[in-house]
Design an enzyme around this catalytic site. Structure first.
Site, PDB file in Angstrom:
ATOM      1  CB  CYS A 103      -0.821  -0.640   1.251  1.00 42.06           C
ATOM      2  SG  CYS A 103      -2.158  -0.701   1.471  1.00 42.06           S
ATOM      3  CG  HIS A 120      -6.412   0.925  -0.042  1.00 44.94           C
ATOM      4  ND1 HIS A 120      -6.201   1.710  -1.240  1.00 44.94           N
ATOM      5  CD2 HIS A 120      -6.069  -0.157   0.816  1.00 44.94           C
ATOM      6  CE1 HIS A 120      -4.854   1.328  -0.090  1.00 44.94           C
ATOM      7  NE2 HIS A 120      -4.829   0.909   0.739  1.00 44.94           N
ATOM      8  CB  CYS A 141      -0.839   0.618   7.828  1.00 41.72           C
ATOM      9  SG  CYS A 141      -2.298   0.418   7.178  1.00 41.72           S
TER      10      CYS A 141
END
EC number: 2.3.1.16
Length: 391
Positions: free
Chosen positions: A92, A335, A366
């Site tokens: 991510c 996302h 994160c």
């Protein structure tokens, strides 16, 4: 004091974010998403693509196909074959790390102008395939790398006392903020409208009207007694983003307005089961390295992997929700994991401009398997020639 040798952002744009497998971008390949983002930033800034010396893009769910897609998409956008392209994968955090890598190449003098960003068609891959290893091995931390992000978020929520109602309330707030920002046109400057078939797509598809009453009956996804549901977790998405960076001197020479100054980037490691707290560790270390306190930061964008996860971060950092994600986050917008790191840079800079926030802004995410990333930017209302050092 600012310098001609500063690394600056002159453009930060993204595609609309589509809902994976059922949204309006589901028919697009990864390379087509890349082309949309890169072509969009070239057209918006007016830069001659021949001046772009390197392109680094975040991408997660494939390796060889992703490299080929990145190269194809960049070439189709008009960047010459002499410009090298590569992808990076820090899950991510990939898109944000690409910004840091391009910035450091500029700062070191290896290049003067570069493109960062990220892309992900989660439609193309769906959920990652599960795999198992024997538990109880010699290294518990290594075994914990297999924990799903949802499991980690549930553990963090339990440890830090996040309730289901608090997670749902946060998710509703994220949706309301994103919906309000959309209605007010706050995303228009950062979104590249895309022509898909006979339709122009220019809005994020995950944003919707919602209320506590509509989501409180949803069942938890990861544990029967858990707090994470489909409504208070980030969405599987399709999208791409791009950030154009260069030396301030080059921006002045090209007549390009400076959006913000890039200050620093950091990646940190922590126990895999504490992965959700990656922004806490990254932000604290980033600020310490730059001699700053949290109250000196005007605004934060912290990726919303899960409501329980981001609430834990806010509690640990002791940051009020009014200073974070004012236009909503990944719970509402979506996302697309390879693109999200650069996407939150786009939104960070949009918020700071629209809300007339000067000074420092921080973007953070994160990262799976026990990591966190964060980047520091500075936005000023403007500068006079005498403020610039000839260094």
């Amino acid at each position: 004091m600012i310098s001609h040798e500063d690394v600056v952002v002159v453009g930060a744009l993204r595609t609309p974010i589509g809902r994976a497998t059922r949204g309006k971008l589901r028919s697009l390949r990864n390379d087509e998403l890349v082309t949309a983002a890169i072509r969009g930033i070239i057209e918006k800034t007016g830069i001659d693509p021949r001046l772009i010396e390197e392109v680094i893009l975040g991408h997660c769910l494939s390796s060889m196909e992703g490299n080929v897609a990145a190269r194809m998409g960049v070439l189709r956008a008009g960047v010459p074959v002499e410009t090298p392209v590569m992808i990076i994968n820090r899950l991510c955090g990939s898109g944000l790390e690409s910004v840091g890598l391009i910035a450091e190449k500029i700062r070191s003098g290896r290049i003067e102008i570069g493109l960062a960003g990220g892309f992900e068609s989660m439609t193309s891959y769906g959920l990652p395939k599960e795999y198992t290893l024997s538990r109880g091995g010699a290294c518990e931390d290594a075994e914990d790398c297999m924990l799903t992000l949802g499991e980690v978020s549930e553990m963090l929520g339990k440890t830090h006392g996040v309730t289901r109602s608090e997670a749902d309330e946060y998710a509703v707030t994220s949706q309301k903020r994103a919906l309000e920002a959309t209605k007010k046109g706050h995303f228009l400057a950062e979104i590249i409208p895309m022509r898909v078939g006979d339709e122009t797509v220019e809005r994020d598809e995950g944003i919707r009207e919602t209320s506590l009453g509509t989501i409180e009956s949803l069942k938890p996804v990861f544990r029967q007694d858990g707090v994470c549901t489909s409504a208070n977790s980030s969405q599987l998405s399709d999208g791409a983003s791009a950030v154009l960076l260069m030396k301030r001197r080059r921006a002045d020479e090209l007549g390009l307005p400076v959006v913000a100054e890039f200050i620093d980037f950091i990646a940190v490691g922590l126990k895999p089961r504490d992965m959700g707290l990656g922004p806490v560790v990254a932000i604290e270390k980033l600020l310490k390295r730059n001699g700053l306190e949290k109250d000196q930061i005007s605004y934060f964008e912290i990726n919303e992997a899960f409501a329980s996860q981001v609430l834990c971060c806010l509690r640990k950092l002791q940051i009020g929700e009014d200073r974070v994600n004012r236009y909503g986050g990944s719970i509402a917008l979506g996302h697309p994991i390879g693109a999200s790191g650069a996407r939150i840079v786009c939104t960070l800079l949009s918020v700071m401009k629209n809300e007339a926030l000067e000074g420092y802004g921080v973007a953070s995410l994160c990262v799976g398997a026990g990591h966190g990333v964060a980047a520091l930017f500075r936005r000023a209302a403007g500068s006079k020639p005498q403020d610039i050092k000839n260094t």
